[in-house]
Design a protein around this motif. Structure first.
Motif, PDB file in Angstrom:
ATOM      1  N   TRP A  15       0.833  -1.199   0.000  1.00  0.00           N
ATOM      2  CA  TRP A  15       0.000   0.000   0.000  1.00  0.00           C
ATOM      3  C   TRP A  15       0.874   1.259   0.000  1.00  0.00           C
ATOM      4  N   SER A  16       1.921   1.278   0.813  1.00  0.00           N
ATOM      5  CA  SER A  16       2.804   2.438   0.878  1.00  0.00           C
ATOM      6  C   SER A  16       3.492   2.671  -0.459  1.00  0.00           C
ATOM      7  N   ASN A  17       3.949   1.607  -1.082  1.00  0.00           N
ATOM      8  CA  ASN A  17       4.613   1.731  -2.379  1.00  0.00           C
ATOM      9  C   ASN A  17       3.638   2.257  -3.431  1.00  0.00           C
ATOM     10  N   TRP A  18       2.400   1.731  -3.429  1.00  0.00           N
ATOM     11  CA  TRP A  18       1.400   2.211  -4.373  1.00  0.00           C
ATOM     12  C   TRP A  18       1.136   3.689  -4.158  1.00  0.00           C
ATOM     13  N   ARG A  19       0.986   4.111  -2.923  1.00  0.00           N
ATOM     14  CA  ARG A  19       0.691   5.506  -2.601  1.00  0.00           C
ATOM     15  C   ARG A  19       1.822   6.427  -3.044  1.00  0.00           C
ATOM     16  N   ARG A  20       3.070   6.021  -2.789  1.00  0.00           N
ATOM     17  CA  ARG A  20       4.199   6.861  -3.178  1.00  0.00           C
ATOM     18  C   ARG A  20       4.364   6.918  -4.694  1.00  0.00           C
ATOM     19  N   ARG A  21       4.038   5.826  -5.401  1.00  0.00           N
ATOM     20  CA  ARG A  21       4.070   5.869  -6.875  1.00  0.00           C
ATOM     21  C   ARG A  21       2.988   6.817  -7.404  1.00  0.00           C
ATOM     22  N   HIS A  22       1.822   6.799  -6.780  1.00  0.00           N
ATOM     23  CA  HIS A  22       0.750   7.711  -7.162  1.00  0.00           C
ATOM     24  C   HIS A  22       1.186   9.163  -6.939  1.00  0.00           C
ATOM     25  N   GLN A  23       1.863   9.436  -5.841  1.00  0.00           N
ATOM     26  CA  GLN A  23       2.356  10.784  -5.567  1.00  0.00           C
ATOM     27  C   GLN A  23       3.412  11.192  -6.592  1.00  0.00           C
ATOM     28  N   THR A  24       4.216  10.234  -7.047  1.00  0.00           N
ATOM     29  CA  THR A  24       5.207  10.524  -8.077  1.00  0.00           C
ATOM     30  C   THR A  24       4.529  10.930  -9.373  1.00  0.00           C
ATOM     31  N   THR A  25       3.460  10.230  -9.742  1.00  0.00           N
ATOM     32  CA  THR A  25       2.713  10.562 -10.953  1.00  0.00           C
ATOM     33  C   THR A  25       2.112  11.957 -10.842  1.00  0.00           C
ATOM     34  N   ALA A  26       1.555  12.272  -9.674  1.00  0.00           N
ATOM     35  CA  ALA A  26       0.979  13.600  -9.468  1.00  0.00           C
ATOM     36  C   ALA A  26       2.055  14.677  -9.552  1.00  0.00           C
ATOM     37  N   ARG A  27       3.211  14.423  -8.974  1.00  0.00           N
ATOM     38  CA  ARG A  27       4.312  15.394  -9.013  1.00  0.00           C
ATOM     39  C   ARG A  27       4.779  15.614 -10.454  1.00  0.00           C
ATOM     40  N   ARG A  28       4.915  14.517 -11.210  1.00  0.00           N
ATOM     41  CA  ARG A  28       5.369  14.618 -12.591  1.00  0.00           C
ATOM     42  C   ARG A  28       4.364  15.421 -13.432  1.00  0.00           C
ATOM     43  N   SER A  29       3.069  15.189 -13.222  1.00  0.00           N
ATOM     44  CA  SER A  29       2.047  15.940 -13.949  1.00  0.00           C
ATOM     45  C   SER A  29       2.090  17.419 -13.592  1.00  0.00           C
ATOM     46  N   ASP A  30       2.317  17.723 -12.332  1.00  0.00           N
ATOM     47  CA  ASP A  30       2.406  19.112 -11.901  1.00  0.00           C
ATOM     48  C   ASP A  30       3.607  19.794 -12.540  1.00  0.00           C
ATOM     49  N   TYR A  31       4.749  19.106 -12.583  1.00  0.00           N
ATOM     50  CA  TYR A  31       5.936  19.684 -13.223  1.00  0.00           C
ATOM     51  C   TYR A  31       5.689  19.943 -14.706  1.00  0.00           C
ATOM     52  N   ARG A  32       5.023  18.998 -15.381  1.00  0.00           N
ATOM     53  CA  ARG A  32       4.734  19.192 -16.805  1.00  0.00           C
ATOM     54  C   ARG A  32       3.823  20.402 -17.018  1.00  0.00           C
ATOM     55  N   ARG A  33       2.807  20.551 -16.155  1.00  0.00           N
ATOM     56  CA  ARG A  33       1.899  21.674 -16.285  1.00  0.00           C
ATOM     57  C   ARG A  33       2.642  22.992 -16.058  1.00  0.00           C
ATOM     58  N   ARG A  34       3.514  23.015 -15.061  1.00  0.00           N
ATOM     59  CA  ARG A  34       4.278  24.243 -14.784  1.00  0.00           C
ATOM     60  C   ARG A  34       5.219  24.585 -15.940  1.00  0.00           C
ATOM     61  N   LEU A  35       5.845  23.563 -16.542  1.00  0.00           N
ATOM     62  CA  LEU A  35       6.726  23.817 -17.681  1.00  0.00           C
ATOM     63  C   LEU A  35       5.937  24.345 -18.867  1.00  0.00           C
ATOM     64  N   ALA A  36       4.741  23.789 -19.098  1.00  0.00           N
ATOM     65  CA  ALA A  36       3.907  24.249 -20.206  1.00  0.00           C
ATOM     66  C   ALA A  36       3.449  25.686 -19.969  1.00  0.00           C
ATOM     67  N   ASP A  37       3.097  26.025 -18.744  1.00  0.00           N
ATOM     68  CA  ASP A  37       2.687  27.386 -18.428  1.00  0.00           C
ATOM     69  C   ASP A  37       3.849  28.362 -18.592  1.00  0.00           C
ATOM     70  N   ALA A  38       5.052  27.947 -18.191  1.00  0.00           N
ATOM     71  CA  ALA A  38       6.226  28.813 -18.279  1.00  0.00           C
ATOM     72  C   ALA A  38       6.620  29.040 -19.745  1.00  0.00           C
ATOM     73  N   SER A  39       6.499  28.012 -20.570  1.00  0.00           N
ATOM     74  CA  SER A  39       6.917  28.167 -21.977  1.00  0.00           C
ATOM     75  C   SER A  39       5.895  28.966 -22.783  1.00  0.00           C
ATOM     76  N   SER A  40       4.635  28.962 -22.376  1.00  0.00           N
ATOM     77  CA  SER A  40       3.616  29.729 -23.106  1.00  0.00           C
ATOM     78  C   SER A  40       3.595  31.198 -22.696  1.00  0.00           C
ATOM     79  N   ALA A  41       4.202  31.510 -21.559  1.00  0.00           N
ATOM     80  CA  ALA A  41       4.186  32.902 -21.068  1.00  0.00           C
ATOM     81  C   ALA A  41       5.256  33.745 -21.695  1.00  0.00           C
TER      82      ALA A  41
END
Length: 86
Positions: A60-86
């Protein structure tokens, strides 16, 4: 305070050495490192009734931390897309 110091020590001792590349977390598919709240949750789940098997708890802990990694990666991608469009 002693318990928090212990949890902080455990979290720091389980952290793996990571490359110094600033965009490494965005490319990593590994689960995030164990943090103090995650260690506290694991200890609480291990000592509360009904007892869960260690394998299930770690899974369960491993699954939860992998899910958090996916969320972090998506957030970084969104921030990079926002920064490049500005």
């Amino acid at each position: 305070m002693l318990a928090l110091a212990f949890l902080t020590f455990v979290a720091a001792s389980t952290t793996l050495a990571r490359p110094a590349a600033p965009d490494y977390p965005a490319r990593s598919s590994e689960p995030i490192d164990l943090a103090v709240p995650e260690i506290r949750h694991l200890l609480a789940a291990a000592f509360n009734q009904p007892p869960q098997s260690t394998a299930r708890l770690l899974h369960w802990s491993n699954w939860r931390r992998r899910h958090q990694t996916t969320a972090r990666r998506s957030d970084y991608r969104r921030r990079l897309a926002d920064a490049s469009s500005a």
